[in-house]
Design a protein around this motif. Structure first.
Motif, short mmCIF file in Angstrom:
data_model
loop_
_atom_site.label_atom_id
_atom_site.label_comp_id
_atom_site.label_asym_id
_atom_site.label_seq_id
_atom_site.Cartn_x
_atom_site.Cartn_y
_atom_site.Cartn_z
N ASP A 125 0.83 -1.22 0.00
CA ASP A 125 0.00 0.00 0.00
C ASP A 125 0.86 1.26 0.00
O ASP A 125 0.56 2.24 -0.69
N LEU A 126 1.94 1.23 0.77
CA LEU A 126 2.84 2.39 0.82
C LEU A 126 3.52 2.61 -0.53
O LEU A 126 3.61 3.75 -1.02
N PHE A 127 3.98 1.54 -1.16
CA PHE A 127 4.62 1.67 -2.47
C PHE A 127 3.62 2.13 -3.53
O PHE A 127 3.95 2.94 -4.40
N LEU A 128 2.38 1.62 -3.46
CA LEU A 128 1.35 2.06 -4.41
C LEU A 128 1.02 3.53 -4.22
O LEU A 128 0.77 4.24 -5.21
N LEU A 129 1.01 4.00 -2.97
CA LEU A 129 0.75 5.41 -2.72
C LEU A 129 1.82 6.27 -3.37
O LEU A 129 1.51 7.29 -4.03
N VAL A 130 3.08 5.88 -3.23
CA VAL A 130 4.18 6.61 -3.87
C VAL A 130 4.02 6.59 -5.39
O VAL A 130 4.19 7.61 -6.07
N GLU A 131 3.67 5.42 -5.92
CA GLU A 131 3.51 5.28 -7.36
C GLU A 131 2.40 6.18 -7.89
O GLU A 131 2.54 6.82 -8.94
N ILE A 134 3.38 9.94 -7.92
CA ILE A 134 4.37 10.31 -8.93
C ILE A 134 3.87 10.09 -10.35
O ILE A 134 4.05 10.94 -11.23
N GLU A 135 3.22 8.94 -10.59
CA GLU A 135 2.84 8.57 -11.96
C GLU A 135 1.37 8.77 -12.27
O GLU A 135 0.97 8.69 -13.42
N GLY A 136 0.54 9.00 -11.26
CA GLY A 136 -0.88 9.13 -11.51
C GLY A 136 -1.64 7.86 -11.16
O GLY A 136 -1.05 6.85 -10.76
#
Length: 474
Positions: A125-131, A134-136
């Motif tokens: 979830d944390l990595f998806l939030l960053v993604e 940054i990328e939309g």
């Protein structure tokens, strides 16, 4: 009605996505369950990153870190709990208790742990939030897959992976803090004086976080983790898991067509086949196809479906936390029944309470010192020149407290004289904090015979340790 938990469509979906080189790209969603997941994420990450820096006073000569896995000295510390190698039965009990609680949670609400608090879910979830930042969101990220690289796209990729790596190294570094003094190691990082061993483990843990949360994601939850494989054995139709109320949703049709059909007095399902439940799923499954072993029970599809129903002016709960037996009852036009309290959950709860009580009693009564004795076997007994018999023993005193103690050694139960080998004229033994003392003793009896002997070591506070052995004549 017999029910088999479906796995084929999960595998088919995974193979189809892999065939076109497309990973599962979940869409963001808003709703009460998503807010709960954000709260759990913040709570668990805060606990993970902060705990190594919490101090806990244990007295002199003892570490003051609240949670410390001191493998070098054979100690595990957790606030007021201190586990020695001799206390591993308590650690085993804690592991069994944790597994039992997990089974109980499964009986109540399926893979609730997986969907909310599992480290794989939290860091994904944390990595998806960053993604997303940054990328939309999903649509833009799907467009980016296979698109030619532009300066903007290159910068986005670099920023995303830099953020992922930063999180991964923070995760790996924090994990190392649990195995040594955290403030001391942090100062070593600041000064650049870090051992190669620590750096190696940080890189290993960082690479694991980066790979599992950044790339494996749904593959971990579906194929690598053993927990979903157990669902076929422990899945409970009375548990409140994420389910699709097909009796209400079928037949699927667009909102416009459903309105026309209902105008004609014919039944129409509430499901408009928008696919939102699939696009928000972090595993990429379609919950409308029935119970699935890959479903982590995160409830994001519930939020997505409720949002669509709200826009259409229809009741929420087309997809909801509901027991499978209640789904079947509703098909038969029967009232739903809440069976969270049933023999299975009562038994599991009682077992968990009993184990927790046993562990608590074990911790409360855990000895701060131990005495062990080993009888010499070759020879077992020695006949002296004056006709008396002598047996030899090796005694080991282990002081697990943070202070030194003086132990007085006595023997009872058999008429024999105790002598400490090594020229000691007194039977008092000083044992330092968290250390052990080994000494050889002999028992000499003037007459033949054999029987039980009890060795007792009493410290200056009056606390006594006793262990039984035998005096043998041959």
């Amino acid at each position: 009605m017999a029910l088999t938990i479906e796995i084929d469509h999960a595998k088919t979906r995974a193979r189809a996505a892999a065939a076109v080189g497309r990973p599962v790209v979940p869409q963001s969603v808003k709703g009460p369950i998503r807010r709960i997941k954000w709260g759990v994420l913040l709570l668990t990450l805060s606990i993970y990153y902060v705990t190594p820096f919490i101090r806990w006073h244990r007295g002199p000569n003892a570490p003051d870190q609240a949670v410390l896995l001191d493998f070098a000295n054979g100690r595990l510390y957790a606030f007021f709990v201190e586990i020695w190698p001799q206390d591993l039965y308590l650690l085993t009990g804690l592991m069994v208790l944790s597994a039992s609680i997990l089974v109980l949670a499964n009986a109540l609400a399926g893979r609730l742990w997986c969907g909310f608090a599992c480290p794989q879910t939290v860091w994904t979830d944390l990595f998806l939030l960053v993604e997303r930042l940054i990328e939309g969101d999903r649509r833009q990220r799907l467009k980016n897959i296979g698109a030619p690289l532009t300066p903007k796209r290159t910068a986005q990729i670099a920023a995303k992976h830099a953020a992922w790596l930063l999180i991964s190294f923070a995760t790996g570094g924090t994990l190392i803090f649990y195995f040594t003094d955290a403030p001391g190691l942090l100062r070593s990082f600041a000064s650049g004086d870090v051992s190669f061993n620590a750096l190696t483990w940080i890189v290993v843990f960082a690479a694991t976080t980066y790979g599992l949360a950044g790339f494996a994601r749904d593959q971990v939850c579906t194929f690598m983790c053993p927990w979903p494989r157990l669902q076929g054995a422990i899945w409970d139709p009375e548990a409140y898991t994420v389910n699709y109320r097909d009796y209400r949703g079928e037949q699927r049709m667009s909102a416009k067509k459903a309105a026309a059909v209902r105008f004609e007095g014919k039944p129409a399902g509430d499901c408009v086949d928008c696919g939102q439940c699939v696009t928000v799923c972090p595993i990429g499954i379609d919950i409308r196809e029935g119970p699935n072993f890959a479903c982590i029970n995160c409830g994001l599809c519930v939020d997505a479906c409720d949002g669509v129903m709200k826009k259409l002016g229809r009741p929420r709960g087309l997809i909801d936390y509901e027991s499978w037996n209640n789904i079947e009852r509703a098909r038969r036009s029967e009232r739903p029944v809440n069976r969270l309290v049933r023999p299975k959950t009562i038994g599991l709860t009682a077992a968990c309470v009993a184990m927790a009580a046993a562990i608590a009693i074990g911790l409360e009564t855990k000895a701060t010192a131990t005495l062990s004795v080993q009888h010499d076997r070759d020879p077992v007994a020695v006949r002296l020149s004056d006709g008396s018999l002598r047996n030899a023993y090796t005694l080991k005193l282990l002081n697990k407290s943070a202070g030194s103690h003086i132990y007085s050694l006595t023997v009872s139960g058999f008429d024999a004289k105790l002598v400490i080998v090594g020229g000691r004229s007194e039977s008092s033994i000083l044992v330092g904090p968290e250390t052990s003392a080994t000494l050889r003793v002999t028992l000499t009896a003037n007459a033949d015979g054999q029987g039980e002997v009890v060795f007792t070591a009493q410290d200056e506070t009056g606390a006594a340790l006793s262990v039984m052995d035998r005096f043998l004549d041959r």
